[in-house]
Design a protein around this motif. Structure first.
Motif, PDB file in Angstrom:
ATOM      1  N   SER A   1      55.728  44.136  13.103  1.00 36.58           N
ATOM      2  CA  SER A   1      55.551  43.212  11.992  1.00 36.58           C
ATOM      3  C   SER A   1      56.622  43.460  10.938  1.00 36.58           C
ATOM      4  CB  SER A   1      54.162  43.401  11.371  1.00 36.58           C
ATOM      5  OG  SER A   1      54.049  44.716  10.842  1.00 36.58           O
ATOM      6  N   GLU A   2      56.687  42.581   9.965  1.00 37.67           N
ATOM      7  CA  GLU A   2      57.684  42.716   8.898  1.00 37.67           C
ATOM      8  C   GLU A   2      57.529  44.043   8.166  1.00 37.67           C
ATOM      9  OE1 GLU A   2      59.176  40.334   4.871  1.00 37.67           O
ATOM     10  OE2 GLU A   2      57.702  39.428   6.224  1.00 37.67           O
ATOM     11  N   GLN A   3      56.264  44.463   7.956  1.00 39.29           N
ATOM     12  CA  GLN A   3      56.034  45.723   7.247  1.00 39.29           C
ATOM     13  C   GLN A   3      56.507  46.920   8.063  1.00 39.29           C
ATOM     14  OE1 GLN A   3      52.049  46.229   5.843  1.00 39.29           O
ATOM     15  NE2 GLN A   3      52.478  48.149   4.800  1.00 39.29           N
ATOM     16  N   VAL A   4      56.254  46.894   9.376  1.00 37.78           N
ATOM     17  CA  VAL A   4      56.709  47.992  10.237  1.00 37.78           C
ATOM     18  C   VAL A   4      58.232  48.074  10.236  1.00 37.78           C
ATOM     19  CG1 VAL A   4      56.821  48.820  12.624  1.00 37.78           C
ATOM     20  CG2 VAL A   4      54.662  47.990  11.708  1.00 37.78           C
ATOM     21  N   LEU A   5      58.886  46.926  10.317  1.00 35.70           N
ATOM     22  CA  LEU A   5      60.354  46.915  10.323  1.00 35.70           C
ATOM     23  C   LEU A   5      60.913  47.472   9.014  1.00 35.70           C
ATOM     24  CD1 LEU A   5      61.197  43.491  12.032  1.00 35.70           C
ATOM     25  CD2 LEU A   5      61.260  45.782  13.022  1.00 35.70           C
ATOM     26  N   LYS A   6      60.280  47.125   7.906  1.00 33.87           N
ATOM     27  CA  LYS A   6      60.737  47.655   6.618  1.00 33.87           C
ATOM     28  C   LYS A   6      60.576  49.169   6.556  1.00 33.87           C
ATOM     29  CE  LYS A   6      60.116  43.622   3.623  1.00 33.87           C
ATOM     30  NZ  LYS A   6      59.372  43.054   2.469  1.00 33.87           N
ATOM     31  N   MET A   7      59.452  49.662   7.115  1.00 36.00           N
ATOM     32  CA  MET A   7      59.225  51.111   7.111  1.00 36.00           C
ATOM     33  C   MET A   7      60.254  51.822   7.989  1.00 36.00           C
ATOM     34  SD  MET A   7      55.044  51.272   7.202  1.00 36.00           S
ATOM     35  CE  MET A   7      54.937  53.039   6.957  1.00 36.00           C
ATOM     36  N   LEU A   8      60.562  51.230   9.133  1.00 36.90           N
ATOM     37  CA  LEU A   8      61.557  51.841  10.018  1.00 36.90           C
ATOM     38  C   LEU A   8      62.947  51.815   9.393  1.00 36.90           C
ATOM     39  CD1 LEU A   8      60.453  50.451  13.503  1.00 36.90           C
ATOM     40  CD2 LEU A   8      60.096  52.743  12.597  1.00 36.90           C
ATOM     41  N   LYS A   9      63.257  50.735   8.704  1.00 35.27           N
ATOM     42  CA  LYS A   9      64.539  50.679   8.005  1.00 35.27           C
ATOM     43  C   LYS A   9      64.580  51.684   6.861  1.00 35.27           C
ATOM     44  CE  LYS A   9      65.437  45.824   9.075  1.00 35.27           C
ATOM     45  NZ  LYS A   9      65.557  44.449   8.536  1.00 35.27           N
ATOM     46  N   GLY A  10      63.394  52.082   6.379  1.00 38.26           N
ATOM     47  CA  GLY A  10      63.316  53.090   5.331  1.00 38.26           C
ATOM     48  C   GLY A  10      63.870  54.428   5.761  1.00 38.26           C
ATOM     49  N   LEU A  11      63.975  54.650   7.064  1.00 43.29           N
ATOM     50  CA  LEU A  11      64.581  55.886   7.567  1.00 43.29           C
ATOM     51  C   LEU A  11      66.047  55.981   7.159  1.00 43.29           C
ATOM     52  CD1 LEU A  11      62.996  55.920  11.113  1.00 43.29           C
ATOM     53  CD2 LEU A  11      62.681  57.660   9.382  1.00 43.29           C
ATOM     54  N   ALA A  12      66.671  54.832   6.971  1.00 44.87           N
ATOM     55  CA  ALA A  12      68.049  54.827   6.486  1.00 44.87           C
ATOM     56  C   ALA A  12      68.085  54.498   4.990  1.00 44.87           C
ATOM     57  CB  ALA A  12      68.871  53.804   7.258  1.00 44.87           C
TER      58      ALA A  12
ATOM     59  N   GLU B   1      67.035  51.939   3.512  1.00 39.08           N
ATOM     60  CA  GLU B   1      67.432  50.561   3.240  1.00 39.08           C
ATOM     61  C   GLU B   1      66.320  49.789   2.522  1.00 39.08           C
ATOM     62  OE1 GLU B   1      68.712  48.570   6.753  1.00 39.08           O
ATOM     63  OE2 GLU B   1      69.918  50.246   7.435  1.00 39.08           O
ATOM     64  N   CYS B   2      65.074  50.029   2.930  1.00 37.45           N
ATOM     65  CA  CYS B   2      63.940  49.279   2.382  1.00 37.45           C
ATOM     66  C   CYS B   2      62.893  50.226   1.818  1.00 37.45           C
ATOM     67  CB  CYS B   2      63.318  48.390   3.465  1.00 37.45           C
ATOM     68  SG  CYS B   2      64.446  47.178   4.149  1.00 37.45           S
ATOM     69  N   VAL B   3      63.330  51.267   1.139  1.00 34.11           N
ATOM     70  CA  VAL B   3      62.416  52.299   0.674  1.00 34.11           C
ATOM     71  C   VAL B   3      61.475  51.788  -0.418  1.00 34.11           C
ATOM     72  CG1 VAL B   3      63.827  53.275  -1.174  1.00 34.11           C
ATOM     73  CG2 VAL B   3      62.387  54.791   0.199  1.00 34.11           C
ATOM     74  N   GLU B   4      61.820  50.635  -1.036  1.00 30.42           N
ATOM     75  CA  GLU B   4      60.969  50.073  -2.088  1.00 30.42           C
ATOM     76  C   GLU B   4      59.589  49.692  -1.558  1.00 30.42           C
ATOM     77  OE1 GLU B   4      61.649  49.673  -5.440  1.00 30.42           O
ATOM     78  OE2 GLU B   4      63.356  50.937  -4.986  1.00 30.42           O
ATOM     79  N   VAL B   5      59.463  49.533  -0.239  1.00 31.75           N
ATOM     80  CA  VAL B   5      58.172  49.180   0.344  1.00 31.75           C
ATOM     81  C   VAL B   5      57.113  50.253   0.082  1.00 31.75           C
ATOM     82  CG1 VAL B   5      58.542  50.224   2.611  1.00 31.75           C
ATOM     83  CG2 VAL B   5      57.119  48.183   2.419  1.00 31.75           C
ATOM     84  N   PHE B   6      57.554  51.471  -0.256  1.00 30.68           N
ATOM     85  CA  PHE B   6      56.626  52.578  -0.483  1.00 30.68           C
ATOM     86  C   PHE B   6      56.266  52.775  -1.956  1.00 30.68           C
ATOM     87  CE2 PHE B   6      59.275  53.671   3.222  1.00 30.68           C
ATOM     88  CZ  PHE B   6      58.289  53.738   4.189  1.00 30.68           C
ATOM     89  N   LYS B   7      56.654  51.833  -2.803  1.00 27.29           N
ATOM     90  CA  LYS B   7      56.511  52.039  -4.244  1.00 27.29           C
ATOM     91  C   LYS B   7      55.061  52.291  -4.661  1.00 27.29           C
ATOM     92  CE  LYS B   7      59.081  50.746  -8.273  1.00 27.29           C
ATOM     93  NZ  LYS B   7      60.255  50.009  -8.739  1.00 27.29           N
ATOM     94  N   ASN B   8      54.109  51.717  -3.949  1.00 26.83           N
ATOM     95  CA  ASN B   8      52.695  51.901  -4.306  1.00 26.83           C
ATOM     96  C   ASN B   8      52.099  53.177  -3.726  1.00 26.83           C
ATOM     97  OD1 ASN B   8      52.644  49.446  -5.719  1.00 26.83           O
ATOM     98  ND2 ASN B   8      52.191  48.292  -3.847  1.00 26.83           N
ATOM     99  N   ASP B   9      52.875  53.907  -2.948  1.00 28.15           N
ATOM    100  CA  ASP B   9      52.347  55.101  -2.281  1.00 28.15           C
ATOM    101  C   ASP B   9      52.944  56.401  -2.801  1.00 28.15           C
ATOM    102  OD1 ASP B   9      50.666  53.763  -0.226  1.00 28.15           O
ATOM    103  OD2 ASP B   9      52.591  52.963   0.434  1.00 28.15           O
ATOM    104  N   VAL B  10      53.806  56.328  -3.813  1.00 28.88           N
ATOM    105  CA  VAL B  10      54.444  57.538  -4.331  1.00 28.88           C
ATOM    106  C   VAL B  10      53.697  58.029  -5.563  1.00 28.88           C
ATOM    107  CG1 VAL B  10      56.705  56.931  -3.421  1.00 28.88           C
ATOM    108  CG2 VAL B  10      56.069  56.181  -5.709  1.00 28.88           C
ATOM    109  N   PRO B  11      53.780  59.324  -5.879  1.00 30.13           N
ATOM    110  CA  PRO B  11      53.020  59.875  -7.015  1.00 30.13           C
ATOM    111  C   PRO B  11      53.480  59.376  -8.374  1.00 30.13           C
ATOM    112  CG  PRO B  11      54.434  61.553  -6.031  1.00 30.13           C
ATOM    113  CD  PRO B  11      54.448  60.387  -5.115  1.00 30.13           C
ATOM    114  N   ASN B  12      54.752  59.012  -8.521  1.00 30.16           N
ATOM    115  CA  ASN B  12      55.265  58.568  -9.819  1.00 30.16           C
ATOM    116  C   ASN B  12      56.223  57.398  -9.613  1.00 30.16           C
ATOM    117  OD1 ASN B  12      56.191  58.235 -12.408  1.00 30.16           O
ATOM    118  ND2 ASN B  12      56.583  60.406 -12.768  1.00 30.16           N
ATOM    119  N   ALA B  13      55.667  56.196  -9.589  1.00 30.54           N
ATOM    120  CA  ALA B  13      56.477  55.009  -9.299  1.00 30.54           C
ATOM    121  C   ALA B  13      57.530  54.761 -10.371  1.00 30.54           C
ATOM    122  CB  ALA B  13      55.572  53.786  -9.160  1.00 30.54           C
ATOM    123  N   ASP B  14      57.244  55.140 -11.620  1.00 27.04           N
ATOM    124  CA  ASP B  14      58.189  54.882 -12.715  1.00 27.04           C
ATOM    125  C   ASP B  14      59.515  55.619 -12.523  1.00 27.04           C
ATOM    126  OD1 ASP B  14      56.339  53.251 -13.928  1.00 27.04           O
ATOM    127  OD2 ASP B  14      55.520  54.823 -15.209  1.00 27.04           O
TER     128      ASP B  14
END
Length: 676
Positions: free
Chosen positions: A541-552, A554-567
């Motif tokens: 899915s689009e979300q899986v592809l974004k997560m896989l691209k996050g390895l490089a 490229e799309c790390v913003e997809v994790f913004k809601n899962d990090v301890p300090n988004a700011d």
């Protein structure tokens, strides 16, 4: 004593309900405990004896000394030391005044309650020992002339009694009549205890992925194996095997039943689940897909992906409930099993290839090279199967004929059954279609099992692959013509009749007769191409592809809601880029997520650490051998243990034999389940 605290004048375990903790088995720590609680009279006793007979209550430990609390009891940290001895009823002065008698605990009689606990602990110790070594407690050997056969449990228990375990002998004499009815219940308690320990570890480490494996049959019943992938406290990828769940019933019913079992009965908190992957094949694939849909419906954060334990092309084929595809996959599995019987079969087949391609040495060497690998599980399995098809069929026919009586009846029979499948035109046509369409996905599958850069490239190339498959589907008339010609040429070479499958004709006996070419275009060529396209779209899915691209990154913003300090995420990401852009020649980029998580300065990037921990639980990423040991044990058990010897509970205990069990906690759980 077992039922009270070893500290003089302390009422822990008697007048109050303080938890009691064993003395450590480590001699140095055991000595520290004795010194802290002023029990010099026990200083000469071995740590093993103190571990067995002495306890300290919870009031002597700081809250920081407690590692975890669960339904199986309170667990102390490995380095916990008692430090609290200043309560009114047991001041240091009083402790010194009330020097205990030098009598040893080993000679004091145990209370009835303590005797019963020691008996139960001995019984559970035997069950866990047998289960951990894949020995069924209830299995009984053959009777001998001198004595009837004993169960494995009874044999080990008798051995302990004969070696002087008097408390065990006494309580066994009192309980042996009713024990056979209780043994299954005690095995269930062992399974429950181990699962609680496994779940504690998972829940304490945050997000996880839910993973299921191929359905297994044990004692005639169908079970679904359940795994979870997570990252532990040391930032290492891990997979835990949580057990086997019954998988019988209608699609809607079984999906709900399995989900209730793992959440309500087992206690798996699915709110923490961030991914899911399932291995499915055969007639039950629709049930597995229904279960996956039910998980997604109730827990949308559990993103569906593909599982790394199979190559992409095999996983795609297994997921299609088409009769021709399932015939191909079942035959390949039978071929794998057949050749694994003895190396002699492989050697004989290689010799047959040499003779068959006598004038084409290079081709023969390539095919013989395949034989030395697990080619039925490879990325290009369908391509290899087409290459060796003719030589394999001719050789299997010679094994089946068995003119020189070289092979057993079983081997000859298996060769005949495989040959029968190979000579079904539906098999040939489906194999040709799979070979051609999965050639488009082969590179993606290889990259998915590579390093982080390879995985990111796989994600980036997937839209183009999907577009290529769609173009094939849109022009299926043209492609089918080439595929059908290739299949009929192979069939003609081995005298296979081109016809519509009998199963289809039987179901559609009243319809207008259909020509083979039209049937195979609609029900094989188009159906397989559409199936591959739909499955790829679903598990990537689009979300899986974004997560896989996050390895490089490229799309790390997809994790913004899962990090301890988004700011601070953007600033931290920028610092991460700077760190690696200014690396020295002596520094190397980590090649995978596991290596990245183990970087010493990862602690300075808490948001990036959270991102990589989330990426590490994705089921489509491969694990290294140290993280994959539990799954390896599972596959070894299912492949090597004869069907009649398999046991749901023993399999669980054997696969999880690394889990350390506290016998007191097991007994507490047993009593809590059945207070009488």
């Amino acid at each position: 004593m077992l039922g009270h605290c070893a500290v003089p004048n302390c009422t822990g375990g008697e007048a109050d309900s303080q938890p009691l903790f064993r003395f450590p088995l480590d001699s140095e720590r055991c000595k520290q405990w004795l010194e802290k609680c002023q029990r010099e009279d026990l200083i000469d006793k071995p740590a093993e004896q103190l571990y067995k007979y002495e306890r300290l209550c919870g009031k002597h430990f700081q809250p920081s000394a407690i590692d975890s609390v669960s339904c199986i009891g309170i667990v102390l940290k490995d380095d916990a030391i008692p430090t609290i001895f200043d309560s009114p009823e047991m001041s240091q002065t009083e402790m010194k005044k009330s020097e205990p008698e030098p009598a040893t605990t080993s000679t004091q009689p145990l209370s009835e309650e303590d005797e019963n606990r020691e008996y139960l602990k001995s019984v559970f110790e035997i069950i866990l020992l047998l289960g951990g070594h894949n020995v069924s407690p209830t299995y009984k050997g053959e009777d001998s002339e001198n004595s009837p056969a004993q169960t494995n449990f009874q044999a080990l228990l008798d051995y302990r009694i004969q070696n002087g375990d008097e408390p065990l002998r006494k309580k066994w004499d009192e309980n042996k009549e009713k024990f056979p009815d209780e043994l299954d219940n005690m095995i269930d308690v062992c399974e429950q205890y181990i699962r609680v320990k496994l779940l504690e570890e998972v829940m304490q480490n945050g997000p996880f992925s839910l993973i299921t494996d191929e359905l297994v049959v044990i004692s005639g019943e169908l079970f679904l194996p359940i795994f979870v992938r997570f990252v532990d406290k040391s930032n290492s990828q891990q997979e835990n095997f949580l057990g086997l769940v019954s998988f019988t019933g209608e699609e809607d019913v079984v999906a709900e039943k399995v989900l209730n079992e793992i959440t309500e009965k087992w206690g798996l908190k699915m709110e923490q689940c961030k991914g899911q992957a399932h291995s499915c094949s055969g007639t039950h694939s629709s049930k597995i897909k229904k279960f996956a849909a039910k998980v997604t419906e109730k827990f949308p954060a559990a993103v569906l992906a593909i599982r790394s334990t199979q190559t992409l092309n095999i996983s795609l084929a297994n997921s299609m409930p088409l009769s021709g595809v399932q015939l191909v996959m079942a035959t390949l599995k039978n071929i794998d099993t057949f050749f694994s019987r003895t190396p002699l079969l492989v050697a004989e087949f290689e010799q047959a290839i040499t003779l068959f391609y006598e004038d084409r040495t290079e081709k023969a060497n390539v095919l013989k090279g395949y034989c030395q690998t697990k080619w039925t599980r490879s990325h290009n399995v369908f391509e290899i199967a087409v290459d060796i098809y003719e030589s394999l069929l001719l050789w299997l026919d010679s094994v089946n004929d068995n003119e020189d009586v070289r092979w057993s009846d079983q081997v000859a029979h298996e060769a005949m059954m495989i040959s029968k499948s190979l000579t079904d035109f539906e098999f040939i046509m489906t194999l040709i279609v799979l070979k051609n369409i999965t050639a488009l996905t082969q590179a993606v599958g290889k990259n998915l099992l590579g390093n982080s850069g390879d995985v990111s490239r796989a994600a980036s190339s997937l839209p183009a692959v999907l577009q290529s498959i769609k173009e094939v589907a849109d022009n299926i008339d043209v492609y089918h013509e080439f595929w059908y010609e290739e299949a009929t040429n192979i069939a003609a070479a081995v005298d296979v009749v081109v016809k519509v499958p009998r199963s289809f004709l039987r179901k559609h006996s009243e319809s207008v007769a259909i020509q083979p070419e039209n049937y195979y275009k609609e029900y094989v060529s188009f159906a397989v191409v559409s199936g591959v396209y739909n499955e790829l779209s679903e598990v990537f899915s689009e979300q899986v592809l974004k997560m896989l691209k996050g390895l490089a990154l490229e799309c790390v913003e997809v994790f913004k809601n899962d990090v301890p300090n988004a700011d601070s995420f953007s600033a931290e990401l920028n610092c991460w880029w700077v760190k690696w852009s200014k690396k020295t020649k002596q520094e190397c980029f980590p090649s995978n997520i596991q290596d990245t998580l183990q970087l010493a300065d990862m602690k300075f990037f808490p948001n990036m650490l959270a991102v990589f921990r989330l990426l590490a639980i994705m089921p489509c990423l491969s694990l290294d051998s140290t993280s994959n040991v539990v799954y390896q044990r599972f596959t070894r058990y299912m492949e090597e243990v004869p069907d009649k010897m398999k046991s749901k509970s023993i399999a669980f205990m054997n696969i999880n034999s690394h889990v350390q069990s506290d016998l007191d906690s097991v007994v507490d759980l047993y009593i809590a389940n059945d207070p009488k």
